[in-house]
Design a protein around this motif. Sequence first.
Motif, PDB file in Angstrom:
ATOM      1  N   TRP A  10      79.883 -44.760  -0.995  1.00 19.52           N
ATOM      2  CA  TRP A  10      79.108 -45.438  -2.478  1.00 19.52           C
ATOM      3  C   TRP A  10      79.866 -45.411  -3.477  1.00 19.52           C
ATOM      4  O   TRP A  10      79.559 -44.600  -4.628  1.00 19.52           O
ATOM      5  N   LYS A  17      76.598 -50.762  -5.896  1.00 20.26           N
ATOM      6  CA  LYS A  17      75.181 -50.764  -6.636  1.00 20.26           C
ATOM      7  C   LYS A  17      75.509 -51.457  -8.122  1.00 20.26           C
ATOM      8  O   LYS A  17      74.433 -51.103  -8.652  1.00 20.26           O
ATOM      9  N   ARG A  25      77.357 -42.596   6.816  1.00 18.88           N
ATOM     10  CA  ARG A  25      77.489 -43.228   5.588  1.00 18.88           C
ATOM     11  C   ARG A  25      78.119 -44.668   5.455  1.00 18.88           C
ATOM     12  O   ARG A  25      77.570 -45.576   4.839  1.00 18.88           O
ATOM     13  N   ALA A  80      74.967 -46.757   6.591  1.00 15.27           N
ATOM     14  CA  ALA A  80      74.154 -46.942   5.449  1.00 15.27           C
ATOM     15  C   ALA A  80      74.429 -47.988   4.233  1.00 15.27           C
ATOM     16  O   ALA A  80      73.953 -48.747   3.845  1.00 15.27           O
ATOM     17  N   ASN A  94      69.602 -40.538  11.090  1.00 13.62           N
ATOM     18  CA  ASN A  94      69.976 -40.427   9.890  1.00 13.62           C
ATOM     19  C   ASN A  94      68.909 -41.081   8.799  1.00 13.62           C
ATOM     20  O   ASN A  94      68.950 -42.170   8.903  1.00 13.62           O
ATOM     21  N   ALA A  95      68.363 -40.316   7.758  1.00 14.02           N
ATOM     22  CA  ALA A  95      67.342 -40.967   7.022  1.00 14.02           C
ATOM     23  C   ALA A  95      68.233 -42.001   5.957  1.00 14.02           C
ATOM     24  O   ALA A  95      67.433 -42.846   5.740  1.00 14.02           O
ATOM     25  N   GLU A  96      69.169 -41.652   5.437  1.00 13.18           N
ATOM     26  CA  GLU A  96      69.927 -42.564   4.569  1.00 13.18           C
ATOM     27  C   GLU A  96      70.067 -43.929   5.239  1.00 13.18           C
ATOM     28  O   GLU A  96      69.730 -45.025   4.769  1.00 13.18           O
ATOM     29  N   VAL A  97      70.568 -43.749   6.657  1.00 10.77           N
ATOM     30  CA  VAL A  97      70.726 -45.228   7.382  1.00 10.77           C
ATOM     31  C   VAL A  97      69.301 -45.803   7.425  1.00 10.77           C
ATOM     32  O   VAL A  97      69.369 -47.161   7.546  1.00 10.77           O
ATOM     33  N   LYS A 153      66.866 -45.727   5.789  1.00 15.37           N
ATOM     34  CA  LYS A 153      66.404 -46.371   4.296  1.00 15.37           C
ATOM     35  C   LYS A 153      67.040 -47.669   4.162  1.00 15.37           C
ATOM     36  O   LYS A 153      66.303 -48.505   3.754  1.00 15.37           O
ATOM     37  N   ASN A 154      68.279 -47.670   4.387  1.00 13.63           N
ATOM     38  CA  ASN A 154      68.893 -48.856   4.008  1.00 13.63           C
ATOM     39  C   ASN A 154      68.787 -49.919   4.961  1.00 13.63           C
ATOM     40  O   ASN A 154      68.860 -51.270   4.609  1.00 13.63           O
TER      41      ASN A 154
END
Length: 469
Positions: free
Chosen positions: A364, A369, A403, A406, A443-446, A448-449
């Motif tokens: 990130w 972003k 990571r 995501a 994985n929640a981050e994955v 979500k994206n």
Amino acid sequence: MDRAELTTEQVLKRDIPWETYMTTKLISGTGLQLLRRYDNRAESFRAQLLDDDGPAYVRVFVNILRDIFKEETVEYVLALIDEMLTANSKRARLFHDKCVANEDTYEPFLRYLFLRKVGLGPLKIQQFCPLLLEIALERQLVHTRKELQDTCLDSKDGIVANGETSNSKKKFTTIDDVLKGLVEWLCTQLKKPSHPSHGIPTAINCLAALLKEPVVRSSFVQADGVKLLIPLISPASTQQSIQLLYETCLCVWLLSYYEPAIEYLATSRALPRLVDVVRSSTKEKVVRVVVLTFRNLLSKGTFGALMVDLGLPQIVQSLKAQAWSDEDLLEVLNQLEDGLKDNIKKLSSFDKYKQEVLLGHLDWSPMHKDPLFWRDNITCFEENDFQILRVLITIMDSSNDPRALAVACFDLSQFIRHHPAGRVIVTDLKAKERVMKLMNHENAEVTKNALLCIQRLFQGAKYASFLQA
């Protein structure tokens, strides 16, 4: 046995009819006496004869090569010269002694290099190039032209290059003739070898010595010789192929000091091939010469950016972790690593992003972003048939790093958002299936994206039908 496979020792076992050559006046009476004294003697005895009267023997050898064309005899004399130079390379100076000033010592060697052109049969001409090279280098290539001119002007004997006296009217073969002839012959060997297994290795071995001289680099580039080296740059396994690879890479390293050659290397497949070699090679001398080449090229043109593109920073880290006996190699690797880091710092924001994606090291960092990054660089994603998008999709398929997965999903959603044809392009690249699989990732981050990406992909009435798929 193949004639090209004969060793010097085997050739020297022949019985040459010197008396017959004297009868036909192809050699003189003095020459016959010298040959009788020298022929079939112990090496120590021959060495003493060369110490006492070396130039006289050189004159006899050169005259035989000039006047006699019988294959067995020519090979025999070549073997004698090969033996004397192998035992003591400094004996090459005998070919330039003032006592042989009136002999064109280069001409017979140069003539035999192009034997096929004059139709004299399939002699073992691979011998001529190394011998001519050693003789020529001893005289001229170890000096600058100016130094030689000064020597000639100051010489009481009036000796100039190739032993020609200043008051001679005879035209002698010059060092320029030799170099031009050698380069021409070497390029011919690389294109169409005179022997299937010896032709190319002989040519590359000689080039590795010749290209140390700037004037030869110029001639080689003008002869369009650089492109002939590129196919030979490939990972090797056998000892013979490793030596050929090493000497080929040595040639490229020497050419990396010459700007016109660098310009050609920049437009060829040389760099990717060198990277492949250094990635897979375990031979220290091969790794060393390739790394030295990288160091020379790093600051030239677009080489630095291409090295990063090809993943060289990662390879250098791997090489540094290995145990090398040469301490200088580790120092060069450190220099190359520092140079690559400096190069990355100079890259534009998209270049940095591109390196991150191509290396698979997604994180990130701020640019992901940053709306301005996407707005300013969105058309850059079209380069090389949407290479970056394809790599992002591959990361989704193959990476085990949550990571990276995501970030790949997020970046794909940003491309869809900012590119006018983003949805169509991503759909054509068949990314939908990959992203949908990641919606079930642990994985929640994955997840979500991945969901964000799917929402971008299906946004709008035109694409509502995808929801039914």
